[in-house]
Design a protein around this motif. Sequence first.
Motif, short mmCIF file in Angstrom:
data_model
loop_
_atom_site.label_atom_id
_atom_site.label_comp_id
_atom_site.label_asym_id
_atom_site.label_seq_id
_atom_site.Cartn_x
_atom_site.Cartn_y
_atom_site.Cartn_z
N ILE A 58 76.88 -14.51 72.79
CA ILE A 58 76.60 -13.08 72.73
C ILE A 58 75.10 -12.87 72.55
O ILE A 58 74.36 -13.80 72.23
CB ILE A 58 77.35 -12.39 71.57
CG1 ILE A 58 76.85 -12.93 70.22
CG2 ILE A 58 78.85 -12.55 71.72
CD1 ILE A 58 77.28 -12.11 69.02
N GLU A 59 74.69 -11.62 72.74
CA GLU A 59 73.31 -11.25 72.44
C GLU A 59 73.29 -9.84 71.86
O GLU A 59 74.19 -9.04 72.11
CB GLU A 59 72.43 -11.33 73.68
CG GLU A 59 72.80 -10.39 74.81
CD GLU A 59 71.84 -10.51 75.98
OE1 GLU A 59 70.66 -10.77 75.75
OE2 GLU A 59 72.29 -10.32 77.13
N ARG A 60 72.30 -9.58 71.03
CA ARG A 60 72.12 -8.25 70.44
C ARG A 60 70.89 -7.60 71.07
O ARG A 60 69.87 -8.27 71.27
CB ARG A 60 71.90 -8.36 68.93
CG ARG A 60 73.05 -9.01 68.16
CD ARG A 60 72.59 -9.28 66.74
NE ARG A 60 73.54 -10.03 65.97
CZ ARG A 60 74.35 -9.51 65.05
NH1 ARG A 60 74.30 -8.21 64.81
NH2 ARG A 60 75.18 -10.27 64.37
N ARG A 61 70.99 -6.34 71.33
CA ARG A 61 69.85 -5.60 71.86
C ARG A 61 69.56 -4.43 70.94
O ARG A 61 70.47 -3.67 70.58
CB ARG A 61 70.12 -5.12 73.29
CG ARG A 61 70.29 -6.27 74.27
CD ARG A 61 70.32 -5.78 75.68
NE ARG A 61 70.70 -6.83 76.62
CZ ARG A 61 70.90 -6.64 77.91
NH1 ARG A 61 70.74 -5.43 78.43
NH2 ARG A 61 71.26 -7.64 78.69
N GLN A 62 68.31 -4.31 70.59
CA GLN A 62 67.90 -3.28 69.63
C GLN A 62 68.29 -1.90 70.14
O GLN A 62 68.09 -1.55 71.29
CB GLN A 62 66.39 -3.35 69.41
CG GLN A 62 65.92 -2.56 68.21
CD GLN A 62 64.46 -2.83 67.90
OE1 GLN A 62 63.78 -3.49 68.66
NE2 GLN A 62 63.99 -2.33 66.77
N ARG A 63 68.89 -1.12 69.25
CA ARG A 63 69.32 0.25 69.49
C ARG A 63 70.43 0.37 70.53
O ARG A 63 70.79 1.47 70.93
CB ARG A 63 68.14 1.15 69.89
CG ARG A 63 67.12 1.34 68.77
CD ARG A 63 66.10 2.40 69.13
NE ARG A 63 65.26 1.97 70.23
CZ ARG A 63 64.17 1.21 70.07
NH1 ARG A 63 63.81 0.80 68.86
NH2 ARG A 63 63.44 0.86 71.10
N LYS A 64 70.99 -0.77 70.96
CA LYS A 64 72.11 -0.72 71.90
C LYS A 64 73.36 -1.36 71.30
O LYS A 64 74.43 -0.78 71.33
CB LYS A 64 71.74 -1.41 73.21
CG LYS A 64 70.79 -0.59 74.08
CD LYS A 64 70.65 -1.21 75.46
CE LYS A 64 69.82 -0.33 76.37
NZ LYS A 64 69.70 -0.90 77.75
#
Length: 216
Positions: A58-64
């Motif tokens: 997985i990956e995290r994206r800022q403000r998303k």
Amino acid sequence: MASAEIKKQLITKVWEWIFQKTNSKDQFTSENELCQEFSISRTQLRDILKELEVCGIIERRQRKGITIKQPNLKEVSEIYDAREAVEGMAARLAAINACPEDIKELEDFIEAHNAAVIQKNTNLQIELDIAFHSKIIEMSGNQIIVRIIEQLMLMDKIFRMAGERDSNSPHCPLPETHEDIIKAIRERDSDLCEKLVKGHIRGAKQRIINKVLQTN
């Protein structure tokens, strides 16, 4: 968590849910949504997400938010190169250690896989193909190999599911088939078994790379 096995099952459920929830580009989920879906604390969830993130799933994206990580060619290539090396050794050991019950189980996987091809059930094909390879790895009797390859196959499964999601391409059998591999195992031909498995994985690698190129 009551046990390591329960945690492992929960991790699988979480990534599968994220995969389905973010099943097209630019779709995301959140920690709040995941906590509510699985009735777990934020601390438990973050522990799970950390493992998935470290593994490149997985990956995290800022403000998303959170989404399944899209593979690049380098990542796909490296996974298959590692699989070829480790599974080749597993196949050699499997040919030495196989018992009739093991061979029957492999044959059952092939029969089910062929039925899934006729039904054009792509996800089931992927599940059964991975189950076939996992059985050979188990037959090696080498727990170090099992642990090394487990994570590689999880990443491979996610990449393949993502690549097949919008694909209408016909099924194309690989030159080194599952039937050939079973025959080599049945005949205790460890050299041929290793060669066939390595060739099978190289062929699968090229097919996946071609799909990544088509979708990028």
